[in-house]
Structure formats: structure tokens, C-alpha cells
Design a protein around this motif. Sequence first.
Motif, PDB file in Angstrom:
ATOM      1  N   VAL A 144       0.837  -1.206   0.000  1.00 48.39           N
ATOM      2  CA  VAL A 144       0.000   0.000   0.000  1.00 48.39           C
ATOM      3  C   VAL A 144       0.871   1.256   0.000  1.00 48.39           C
ATOM      4  O   VAL A 144       0.610   2.223  -0.725  1.00 48.39           O
ATOM      5  CB  VAL A 144      -0.949   0.010   1.213  1.00 48.39           C
ATOM      6  CG1 VAL A 144      -1.680   1.351   1.324  1.00 48.39           C
ATOM      7  CG2 VAL A 144      -1.952  -1.133   1.115  1.00 48.39           C
ATOM      8  N   ARG A 145       1.927   1.240   0.805  1.00 45.93           N
ATOM      9  CA  ARG A 145       2.802   2.405   0.912  1.00 45.93           C
ATOM     10  C   ARG A 145       3.539   2.672  -0.402  1.00 45.93           C
ATOM     11  O   ARG A 145       3.610   3.823  -0.869  1.00 45.93           O
ATOM     12  CB  ARG A 145       3.815   2.187   2.045  1.00 45.93           C
ATOM     13  CG  ARG A 145       4.680   3.405   2.346  1.00 45.93           C
ATOM     14  CD  ARG A 145       5.596   3.138   3.526  1.00 45.93           C
ATOM     15  NE  ARG A 145       6.399   4.300   3.873  1.00 45.93           N
ATOM     16  CZ  ARG A 145       5.996   5.292   4.645  1.00 45.93           C
ATOM     17  NH1 ARG A 145       4.781   5.245   5.172  1.00 45.93           N
ATOM     18  NH2 ARG A 145       6.777   6.316   4.919  1.00 45.93           N
ATOM     19  N   ILE A 146       4.095   1.624  -0.997  1.00 45.69           N
ATOM     20  CA  ILE A 146       4.828   1.796  -2.255  1.00 45.69           C
ATOM     21  C   ILE A 146       3.887   2.243  -3.368  1.00 45.69           C
ATOM     22  O   ILE A 146       4.217   3.120  -4.169  1.00 45.69           O
ATOM     23  CB  ILE A 146       5.547   0.490  -2.647  1.00 45.69           C
ATOM     24  CG1 ILE A 146       6.643   0.153  -1.627  1.00 45.69           C
ATOM     25  CG2 ILE A 146       6.158   0.614  -4.043  1.00 45.69           C
ATOM     26  CD1 ILE A 146       7.332  -1.162  -1.885  1.00 45.69           C
ATOM     27  N   TYR A 147       2.695   1.641  -3.414  1.00 41.61           N
ATOM     28  CA  TYR A 147       1.738   2.007  -4.452  1.00 41.61           C
ATOM     29  C   TYR A 147       1.370   3.486  -4.342  1.00 41.61           C
ATOM     30  O   TYR A 147       1.287   4.197  -5.348  1.00 41.61           O
ATOM     31  CB  TYR A 147       0.481   1.146  -4.350  1.00 41.61           C
ATOM     32  CG  TYR A 147      -0.416   1.248  -5.559  1.00 41.61           C
ATOM     33  CD1 TYR A 147      -0.359   0.296  -6.567  1.00 41.61           C
ATOM     34  CD2 TYR A 147      -1.315   2.302  -5.710  1.00 41.61           C
ATOM     35  CE1 TYR A 147      -1.176   0.390  -7.690  1.00 41.61           C
ATOM     36  CE2 TYR A 147      -2.123   2.410  -6.818  1.00 41.61           C
ATOM     37  CZ  TYR A 147      -2.049   1.447  -7.802  1.00 41.61           C
ATOM     38  OH  TYR A 147      -2.842   1.551  -8.923  1.00 41.61           O
ATOM     39  N   SER A 148       1.159   3.959  -3.124  1.00 36.71           N
ATOM     40  CA  SER A 148       0.804   5.362  -2.913  1.00 36.71           C
ATOM     41  C   SER A 148       1.913   6.283  -3.401  1.00 36.71           C
ATOM     42  O   SER A 148       1.646   7.337  -4.006  1.00 36.71           O
ATOM     43  CB  SER A 148       0.517   5.619  -1.431  1.00 36.71           C
ATOM     44  OG  SER A 148      -0.599   4.867  -0.997  1.00 36.71           O
ATOM     45  N   LYS A 149       3.163   5.906  -3.148  1.00 36.74           N
ATOM     46  CA  LYS A 149       4.287   6.721  -3.601  1.00 36.74           C
ATOM     47  C   LYS A 149       4.414   6.684  -5.124  1.00 36.74           C
ATOM     48  O   LYS A 149       4.686   7.712  -5.765  1.00 36.74           O
ATOM     49  CB  LYS A 149       5.586   6.243  -2.938  1.00 36.74           C
ATOM     50  CG  LYS A 149       5.671   6.584  -1.455  1.00 36.74           C
ATOM     51  CD  LYS A 149       7.033   6.222  -0.892  1.00 36.74           C
ATOM     52  CE  LYS A 149       7.144   6.633   0.570  1.00 36.74           C
ATOM     53  NZ  LYS A 149       7.074   8.116   0.724  1.00 36.74           N
ATOM     54  N   LEU A 150       4.238   5.507  -5.700  1.00 37.07           N
ATOM     55  CA  LEU A 150       4.320   5.399  -7.158  1.00 37.07           C
ATOM     56  C   LEU A 150       3.203   6.182  -7.833  1.00 37.07           C
ATOM     57  O   LEU A 150       3.387   6.725  -8.934  1.00 37.07           O
ATOM     58  CB  LEU A 150       4.263   3.930  -7.581  1.00 37.07           C
ATOM     59  CG  LEU A 150       5.502   3.085  -7.274  1.00 37.07           C
ATOM     60  CD1 LEU A 150       5.254   1.622  -7.625  1.00 37.07           C
ATOM     61  CD2 LEU A 150       6.714   3.607  -8.040  1.00 37.07           C
ATOM     62  N   LYS A 151       2.046   6.263  -7.177  1.00 36.15           N
ATOM     63  CA  LYS A 151       0.916   6.988  -7.767  1.00 36.15           C
ATOM     64  C   LYS A 151       1.207   8.483  -7.853  1.00 36.15           C
ATOM     65  O   LYS A 151       0.659   9.183  -8.694  1.00 36.15           O
ATOM     66  CB  LYS A 151      -0.356   6.728  -6.951  1.00 36.15           C
ATOM     67  CG  LYS A 151      -1.618   7.170  -7.664  1.00 36.15           C
ATOM     68  CD  LYS A 151      -2.864   6.513  -7.106  1.00 36.15           C
ATOM     69  CE  LYS A 151      -3.171   6.948  -5.701  1.00 36.15           C
ATOM     70  NZ  LYS A 151      -4.524   6.498  -5.278  1.00 36.15           N
ATOM     71  N   LYS A 156      -0.110   9.139 -14.359  1.00 36.24           N
ATOM     72  CA  LYS A 156      -0.907   9.100 -15.571  1.00 36.24           C
ATOM     73  C   LYS A 156      -1.794   7.864 -15.606  1.00 36.24           C
ATOM     74  O   LYS A 156      -1.454   6.815 -15.070  1.00 36.24           O
ATOM     75  CB  LYS A 156      -0.004   9.142 -16.809  1.00 36.24           C
ATOM     76  CG  LYS A 156       0.721  10.476 -16.983  1.00 36.24           C
ATOM     77  CD  LYS A 156       1.519  10.501 -18.272  1.00 36.24           C
ATOM     78  CE  LYS A 156       2.219  11.854 -18.452  1.00 36.24           C
ATOM     79  NZ  LYS A 156       3.018  11.905 -19.705  1.00 36.24           N
ATOM     80  N   TYR A 157      -2.917   8.019 -16.289  1.00 40.62           N
ATOM     81  CA  TYR A 157      -3.921   6.953 -16.330  1.00 40.62           C
ATOM     82  C   TYR A 157      -3.360   5.669 -16.936  1.00 40.62           C
ATOM     83  O   TYR A 157      -3.672   4.572 -16.491  1.00 40.62           O
ATOM     84  CB  TYR A 157      -5.111   7.439 -17.162  1.00 40.62           C
ATOM     85  CG  TYR A 157      -6.348   6.598 -17.010  1.00 40.62           C
ATOM     86  CD1 TYR A 157      -7.114   6.644 -15.854  1.00 40.62           C
ATOM     87  CD2 TYR A 157      -6.773   5.769 -18.050  1.00 40.62           C
ATOM     88  CE1 TYR A 157      -8.264   5.885 -15.726  1.00 40.62           C
ATOM     89  CE2 TYR A 157      -7.925   5.017 -17.939  1.00 40.62           C
ATOM     90  CZ  TYR A 157      -8.660   5.075 -16.768  1.00 40.62           C
ATOM     91  OH  TYR A 157      -9.794   4.319 -16.642  1.00 40.62           O
ATOM     92  N   ASN A 158      -2.503   5.815 -17.950  1.00 35.39           N
ATOM     93  CA  ASN A 158      -1.968   4.635 -18.633  1.00 35.39           C
ATOM     94  C   ASN A 158      -0.725   4.055 -17.952  1.00 35.39           C
ATOM     95  O   ASN A 158      -0.096   3.142 -18.475  1.00 35.39           O
ATOM     96  CB  ASN A 158      -1.645   4.961 -20.091  1.00 35.39           C
ATOM     97  CG  ASN A 158      -0.595   6.059 -20.235  1.00 35.39           C
ATOM     98  OD1 ASN A 158      -0.153   6.639 -19.245  1.00 35.39           O
ATOM     99  ND2 ASN A 158      -0.202   6.348 -21.473  1.00 35.39           N
ATOM    100  N   GLN A 159      -0.359   4.593 -16.789  1.00 36.85           N
ATOM    101  CA  GLN A 159       0.805   4.088 -16.061  1.00 36.85           C
ATOM    102  C   GLN A 159       0.407   3.160 -14.908  1.00 36.85           C
ATOM    103  O   GLN A 159       1.194   2.928 -13.998  1.00 36.85           O
ATOM    104  CB  GLN A 159       1.634   5.256 -15.530  1.00 36.85           C
ATOM    105  CG  GLN A 159       2.327   6.050 -16.625  1.00 36.85           C
ATOM    106  CD  GLN A 159       3.113   7.244 -16.099  1.00 36.85           C
ATOM    107  OE1 GLN A 159       2.721   7.877 -15.120  1.00 36.85           O
ATOM    108  NE2 GLN A 159       4.236   7.551 -16.735  1.00 36.85           N
ATOM    109  N   LEU A 160      -0.784   2.639 -14.977  1.00 37.53           N
ATOM    110  CA  LEU A 160      -1.242   1.692 -13.959  1.00 37.53           C
ATOM    111  C   LEU A 160      -0.299   0.501 -13.844  1.00 37.53           C
ATOM    112  O   LEU A 160      -0.024   0.016 -12.745  1.00 37.53           O
ATOM    113  CB  LEU A 160      -2.655   1.211 -14.290  1.00 37.53           C
ATOM    114  CG  LEU A 160      -3.214   0.077 -13.418  1.00 37.53           C
ATOM    115  CD1 LEU A 160      -3.343   0.530 -11.959  1.00 37.53           C
ATOM    116  CD2 LEU A 160      -4.554  -0.410 -13.959  1.00 37.53           C
TER     117      LEU A 160
END
Length: 235
Positions: A144-151, A156-160
Motif C-alpha cells: 500500500v505504501r509503495i503504491y501510494s508513492k508510485l501513484k 498518468k492513467y496509462n501508467q497503472l
Amino acid sequence: MFNFFWGLLFVAVNFGLFLLCYRLFGKTGLYAWIGFATVLANIQVAKTIPMLGLVMTLGNTIYTTIYMCTDLLNEKYGSKDAKKAVWFGFFSLLASTIMMQMALVFHPSAEDFAQGPLTTIFGFLPRVAAGSLVAYFCSQFLDVRIYSKLKKHFSKYNQLWIRTNGSTVFSQMVDSLIFCTIAFAGEYSLGVWAQILLTTYLFKFVISVASTPVMYIARSFKFPEADTSKGVNPN
């Protein structure tokens, strides 16, 4: 080769049911999925199978879908909902472990046929149960923490694909390392232990990469409760 092709079907069914659960029940469906997936993964892990010349445990596929749930919650609803889901899954795993260990203590009747199989499935060594709980707790919050930082950096929408695979690569590495260390360190030689760790992580990684198209499909689902202000830039 039967296990390999059956495994492909098994993965497809897991992903298909994950999508169906989310499509039918929305955000509530993700919490429900995490609840039973944490329990089911720890039942399936008791079974080992040969595949492509390696011996591996089941449970890795449905365990990967737990990361998909928290990433999807983080993507569409925010990190607060993702963290809540981690606690929900941890409680489900802890409660089911306690209840089943207590259930095994009851003296079975003379006609009972379930005590033996239940003991085989749920009578895990304390180290294995502890390893599963600690690994889940640490790796999921890390995800969760890493995902939040990567977001923030890849918004961008296409960088999921960057957000979901980037967070999962590191969090599942931590998960595998913690679980294998607590559950198996000292039980096997260093070489065997390293092989278990490597194959466990690699299989989870392959499943995670394969789940990327599924995440794009799931994100496209629209629900009234979705807070679009917490989403990513669609440009």
C-alpha cells in the motif's frame, strides 16, 4: 504437462472470479474477496504439486489476487481504504487460524471421519502459521505504501502497470523472504531453503505480471461509490 495446462485454466478462473466479484458487488466485493482469499490461500498452500520440473505449493495464485484488491482499492478509492482492507484480511486470517486450532482440540466421536483430514489441513506448525501472519501483515502494508508513492510519481492513467507491478515486485519479495525465513529456516539446508524462496517468489511474480490486463479491466468498472477525486490523472 497436465498440471501446467490445468494451472493456466486455474489462473484464468481465479482472475475471472475476481473480476466477477468486483463487477457484482463493487468495493464491498473487494473486501469480501480479501476475506476469503486470505483463508483459502492458507488452505491451498498445504498441497504441493510438480510443475515444469519444480515442486511448488498451491495458494500463490489466489494470494496474488489479494495484492490486486489492495492495489485496486488504492487506485480508485485511496490509501485509507486499501489499509482498511489489509486489516480486514489480517483479522480474517488470524480469526480463522484461532478458531480452527480450537476446533481441532475437541475430542471426535467414534464415528467421526473429519478429524484426521482437518488436522492435516489446518494443523499447521506454529512456525508456519506465524510466518503466514507476519508476512501478510508486513508485505501488504508495504504494498500500500509503495503504491501510494508510485501513484504520485507515475500518476498518468496509462501508467497503472508501473504502479501495480512496481509495488507488487517489492512487497511480494518481502512476503516470500519473511514467510520462508520464519517457516523454514533451520528446517532445510541453506541451498534447499534458497530454492524454496526463489521458486515461491518467481511464481508469484509471474502471476502478478499476468494479472496486469485484469487490473486494467477491473479499473474500467464504474460504480457510484467510487471517489474519482482520489484517482489518477486520465491524461
